[in-house]
Scaffold this motif. Sequence first.
Motif, PDB file in Angstrom:
ATOM      1  N   PHE A  56       6.080 -19.680 -11.046  1.00 28.15           N
ATOM      2  CA  PHE A  56       4.980 -18.750 -10.831  1.00 28.15           C
ATOM      3  C   PHE A  56       3.637 -19.421 -11.100  1.00 28.15           C
ATOM      4  CE2 PHE A  56       1.940 -15.487 -11.937  1.00 28.15           C
ATOM      5  CZ  PHE A  56       2.212 -14.468 -11.045  1.00 28.15           C
ATOM      6  N   ILE A  57       3.543 -20.137 -12.240  1.00 26.45           N
ATOM      7  CA  ILE A  57       2.284 -20.813 -12.585  1.00 26.45           C
ATOM      8  C   ILE A  57       2.004 -21.958 -11.613  1.00 26.45           C
ATOM      9  CG2 ILE A  57       1.100 -22.177 -14.338  1.00 26.45           C
ATOM     10  CD1 ILE A  57       1.274 -19.341 -15.178  1.00 26.45           C
ATOM     11  N   GLN A  58       3.029 -22.718 -11.263  1.00 26.11           N
ATOM     12  CA  GLN A  58       2.838 -23.867 -10.379  1.00 26.11           C
ATOM     13  C   GLN A  58       2.343 -23.448  -9.000  1.00 26.11           C
ATOM     14  OE1 GLN A  58       6.701 -25.682 -10.793  1.00 26.11           O
ATOM     15  NE2 GLN A  58       5.929 -27.282 -12.154  1.00 26.11           N
ATOM     16  N   ARG A  59       2.778 -22.296  -8.532  1.00 20.92           N
ATOM     17  CA  ARG A  59       2.297 -21.823  -7.213  1.00 20.92           C
ATOM     18  C   ARG A  59       0.795 -21.583  -7.236  1.00 20.92           C
ATOM     19  NH1 ARG A  59       7.242 -18.848  -7.144  1.00 20.92           N
ATOM     20  NH2 ARG A  59       6.191 -16.976  -7.913  1.00 20.92           N
ATOM     21  N   SER A  60       0.269 -21.208  -8.381  1.00 19.66           N
ATOM     22  CA  SER A  60      -1.164 -20.911  -8.483  1.00 19.66           C
ATOM     23  C   SER A  60      -1.997 -22.126  -8.836  1.00 19.66           C
ATOM     24  CB  SER A  60      -1.402 -19.820  -9.544  1.00 19.66           C
ATOM     25  OG  SER A  60      -0.790 -18.605  -9.171  1.00 19.66           O
ATOM     26  N   LEU A  61      -1.475 -23.002  -9.684  1.00 18.32           N
ATOM     27  CA  LEU A  61      -2.285 -24.088 -10.230  1.00 18.32           C
ATOM     28  C   LEU A  61      -1.863 -25.481  -9.777  1.00 18.32           C
ATOM     29  CD1 LEU A  61      -2.735 -22.741 -13.875  1.00 18.32           C
ATOM     30  CD2 LEU A  61      -4.341 -22.581 -11.965  1.00 18.32           C
ATOM     31  N   GLN A  62      -0.681 -25.615  -9.198  1.00 16.54           N
ATOM     32  CA  GLN A  62      -0.239 -26.889  -8.626  1.00 16.54           C
ATOM     33  C   GLN A  62      -0.249 -28.032  -9.642  1.00 16.54           C
ATOM     34  OE1 GLN A  62       0.852 -27.007  -5.252  1.00 16.54           O
ATOM     35  NE2 GLN A  62       0.671 -24.804  -5.585  1.00 16.54           N
ATOM     36  N   GLY A  97      -0.959 -13.425 -14.234  1.00 18.85           N
ATOM     37  CA  GLY A  97      -2.127 -13.438 -13.364  1.00 18.85           C
ATOM     38  C   GLY A  97      -3.412 -13.341 -14.159  1.00 18.85           C
ATOM     39  N   ARG A  98      -3.392 -12.480 -15.180  1.00 19.26           N
ATOM     40  CA  ARG A  98      -4.551 -12.354 -16.058  1.00 19.26           C
ATOM     41  C   ARG A  98      -4.805 -13.666 -16.806  1.00 19.26           C
ATOM     42  NH1 ARG A  98      -9.460 -11.084 -17.787  1.00 19.26           N
ATOM     43  NH2 ARG A  98      -9.581 -10.476 -19.979  1.00 19.26           N
ATOM     44  N   ALA A  99      -3.744 -14.284 -17.315  1.00 20.90           N
ATOM     45  CA  ALA A  99      -3.892 -15.540 -18.056  1.00 20.90           C
ATOM     46  C   ALA A  99      -4.429 -16.646 -17.157  1.00 20.90           C
ATOM     47  CB  ALA A  99      -2.549 -15.945 -18.662  1.00 20.90           C
ATOM     48  N   ILE A 100      -3.967 -16.715 -15.922  1.00 17.10           N
ATOM     49  CA  ILE A 100      -4.437 -17.743 -14.984  1.00 17.10           C
ATOM     50  C   ILE A 100      -5.924 -17.558 -14.697  1.00 17.10           C
ATOM     51  CG2 ILE A 100      -4.272 -18.542 -12.590  1.00 17.10           C
ATOM     52  CD1 ILE A 100      -1.226 -17.932 -12.817  1.00 17.10           C
ATOM     53  N   ALA A 101      -6.330 -16.310 -14.493  1.00 18.13           N
ATOM     54  CA  ALA A 101      -7.741 -16.037 -14.207  1.00 18.13           C
ATOM     55  C   ALA A 101      -8.625 -16.463 -15.386  1.00 18.13           C
ATOM     56  CB  ALA A 101      -7.939 -14.554 -13.914  1.00 18.13           C
ATOM     57  N   ALA A 125     -15.606 -25.199 -19.995  1.00 20.10           N
ATOM     58  CA  ALA A 125     -15.436 -26.520 -20.613  1.00 20.10           C
ATOM     59  C   ALA A 125     -16.017 -27.633 -19.753  1.00 20.10           C
ATOM     60  CB  ALA A 125     -13.948 -26.786 -20.868  1.00 20.10           C
ATOM     61  N   GLY A 126     -16.544 -27.280 -18.577  1.00 16.57           N
ATOM     62  CA  GLY A 126     -17.118 -28.283 -17.694  1.00 16.57           C
ATOM     63  C   GLY A 126     -16.076 -29.092 -16.953  1.00 16.57           C
ATOM     64  N   CYS A 127     -14.911 -28.499 -16.746  1.00 14.14           N
ATOM     65  CA  CYS A 127     -13.823 -29.192 -16.056  1.00 14.14           C
ATOM     66  C   CYS A 127     -13.525 -28.482 -14.738  1.00 14.14           C
ATOM     67  CB  CYS A 127     -12.546 -29.194 -16.903  1.00 14.14           C
ATOM     68  SG  CYS A 127     -12.745 -29.855 -18.552  1.00 14.14           S
ATOM     69  N   GLY A 128     -13.418 -29.230 -13.690  1.00  9.85           N
ATOM     70  CA  GLY A 128     -12.973 -28.655 -12.432  1.00  9.85           C
ATOM     71  C   GLY A 128     -11.465 -28.500 -12.432  1.00  9.85           C
ATOM     72  N   GLY A 129     -10.936 -27.675 -11.533  1.00 12.86           N
ATOM     73  CA  GLY A 129      -9.504 -27.471 -11.446  1.00 12.86           C
ATOM     74  C   GLY A 129      -8.742 -28.750 -11.189  1.00 12.86           C
ATOM     75  N   GLU A 130      -9.401 -29.713 -10.515  1.00 16.30           N
ATOM     76  CA  GLU A 130      -8.733 -30.981 -10.213  1.00 16.30           C
ATOM     77  C   GLU A 130      -8.505 -31.817 -11.472  1.00 16.30           C
ATOM     78  OE1 GLU A 130     -13.091 -31.756 -10.286  1.00 16.30           O
ATOM     79  OE2 GLU A 130     -11.806 -30.212  -9.368  1.00 16.30           O
ATOM     80  N   MET A 131      -9.160 -31.459 -12.583  1.00 16.63           N
ATOM     81  CA  MET A 131      -8.978 -32.194 -13.837  1.00 16.63           C
ATOM     82  C   MET A 131      -7.850 -31.638 -14.691  1.00 16.63           C
ATOM     83  SD  MET A 131     -12.973 -32.799 -14.902  1.00 16.63           S
ATOM     84  CE  MET A 131     -12.534 -33.807 -16.323  1.00 16.63           C
ATOM     85  N   LEU A 132      -7.270 -30.521 -14.259  1.00 18.02           N
ATOM     86  CA  LEU A 132      -6.181 -29.911 -15.026  1.00 18.02           C
ATOM     87  C   LEU A 132      -4.920 -30.751 -14.898  1.00 18.02           C
ATOM     88  CD1 LEU A 132      -5.246 -27.461 -16.715  1.00 18.02           C
ATOM     89  CD2 LEU A 132      -4.616 -26.350 -14.552  1.00 18.02           C
ATOM     90  N   ALA A 133      -4.407 -31.247 -16.035  1.00 18.04           N
ATOM     91  CA  ALA A 133      -3.227 -32.127 -16.015  1.00 18.04           C
ATOM     92  C   ALA A 133      -1.930 -31.352 -16.052  1.00 18.04           C
ATOM     93  CB  ALA A 133      -3.280 -33.092 -17.200  1.00 18.04           C
ATOM     94  N   GLY A 134      -1.918 -30.221 -16.739  1.00 15.33           N
ATOM     95  CA  GLY A 134      -0.684 -29.453 -16.857  1.00 15.33           C
ATOM     96  C   GLY A 134      -0.915 -28.212 -17.686  1.00 15.33           C
ATOM     97  N   VAL A 135       0.125 -27.377 -17.772  1.00 12.41           N
ATOM     98  CA  VAL A 135       0.048 -26.109 -18.496  1.00 12.41           C
ATOM     99  C   VAL A 135       1.242 -26.014 -19.439  1.00 12.41           C
ATOM    100  CG1 VAL A 135       0.109 -23.587 -18.305  1.00 12.41           C
ATOM    101  CG2 VAL A 135      -1.161 -24.932 -16.618  1.00 12.41           C
ATOM    102  N   GLY A 136       0.979 -25.677 -20.698  1.00 14.38           N
ATOM    103  CA  GLY A 136       2.039 -25.402 -21.662  1.00 14.38           C
ATOM    104  C   GLY A 136       2.017 -23.929 -22.017  1.00 14.38           C
ATOM    105  N   ILE A 137       3.186 -23.286 -21.986  1.00 14.02           N
ATOM    106  CA  ILE A 137       3.284 -21.854 -22.280  1.00 14.02           C
ATOM    107  C   ILE A 137       4.238 -21.647 -23.443  1.00 14.02           C
ATOM    108  CG2 ILE A 137       3.940 -19.578 -21.388  1.00 14.02           C
ATOM    109  CD1 ILE A 137       3.395 -20.584 -18.607  1.00 14.02           C
ATOM    110  N   GLY A 138       3.789 -20.893 -24.440  1.00 13.92           N
ATOM    111  CA  GLY A 138       4.650 -20.531 -25.553  1.00 13.92           C
ATOM    112  C   GLY A 138       5.020 -19.062 -25.480  1.00 13.92           C
ATOM    113  N   LEU A 139       6.317 -18.772 -25.571  1.00 16.10           N
ATOM    114  CA  LEU A 139       6.812 -17.401 -25.547  1.00 16.10           C
ATOM    115  C   LEU A 139       7.371 -17.036 -26.914  1.00 16.10           C
ATOM    116  CD1 LEU A 139       8.824 -17.503 -22.202  1.00 16.10           C
ATOM    117  CD2 LEU A 139       6.524 -16.582 -22.553  1.00 16.10           C
TER     118      LEU A 139
END
Length: 309
Positions: free
Chosen positions: A90-96, A36-40, A49-63
Amino acid sequence: MAVSQILVTVTDLSGKVLADQQCQRLQAQEPPATLGRAIAVGRQLLGTAGCGGEMLAGVGIGLSGPSHRTDNHAGSQLRPGWHGFDFESFIQRSLQVPVVVDSVVNLMARGEHTAHWSGHGNFMFVNVDSSIGSAIISGGRLQPGANGATGGLGHVRASNGGDLACPCGNYGCLDMISSVPALVRKVRQHGVDARTGEDLLRLAADGQPEVISALHQGGREIGDVLATAVSLLNPSVIVLGGSLGESADVLAGVREVVYQRALPPVTSQLQINHSLLHHQATIAGATQVVADRVLSPAAIDAAVLDLLS
């Protein structure tokens, strides 16, 4: 085991960094609070960066640690409360958007290999940090293994590991004698004030003999385990990364033992080098896996169908 740090980075699909932020240390928090902190922070950085949420293509997470993927679940067996958590959902529910989860070392390997070693189809990346992990590229493809758990180099029993107890439940693991915490403990026993990998590198550069000796021996221990892997896999390139991946003393120790122990047919053309991307390797790899996902033929076909429907 708590998450000690989170780096959130916004890049374009070419890997250019647009904004990034190191989050505060998170102690004893479970995945929902940490993510939740990382998403915020990610949403804030998109704005920076001047990007709206609609410009987000995807999320990569390294563990950290092996990813242990099963049915899109991921986590390390050394991270109680995290193993089996469904990071992607979990991430997809927040960022689609599409979410790709993998181990940090796999992402580092992909980033480094694509940027500098793409002509070498048989490649190993070794991350020398708070633990020692590796990633294997064979025939030009990352090899995740049956459960996504390849690369646990730090939990191979080391020749000089003795009866040192490891958090994994075994004894004598390489992590217990060659990881950053192990080497810090070793030099502190000799009165050297060091706490991090960066401290070890600084003191070695200043000529501190105990640190130089510890780093070189740590590299030799890694090389002893790697020599077996080299004989089995016959890579043409091994790259060392992580907080001690830039240590000339660690590299010298690894080279010394690998070239001594493995036979000429597998070492005659073997290169063992430092990472060229340094701390950017994980970011480059995460960007690449997201780009591969969203620009795949199947993803493009689906997007076209959505536009036409």
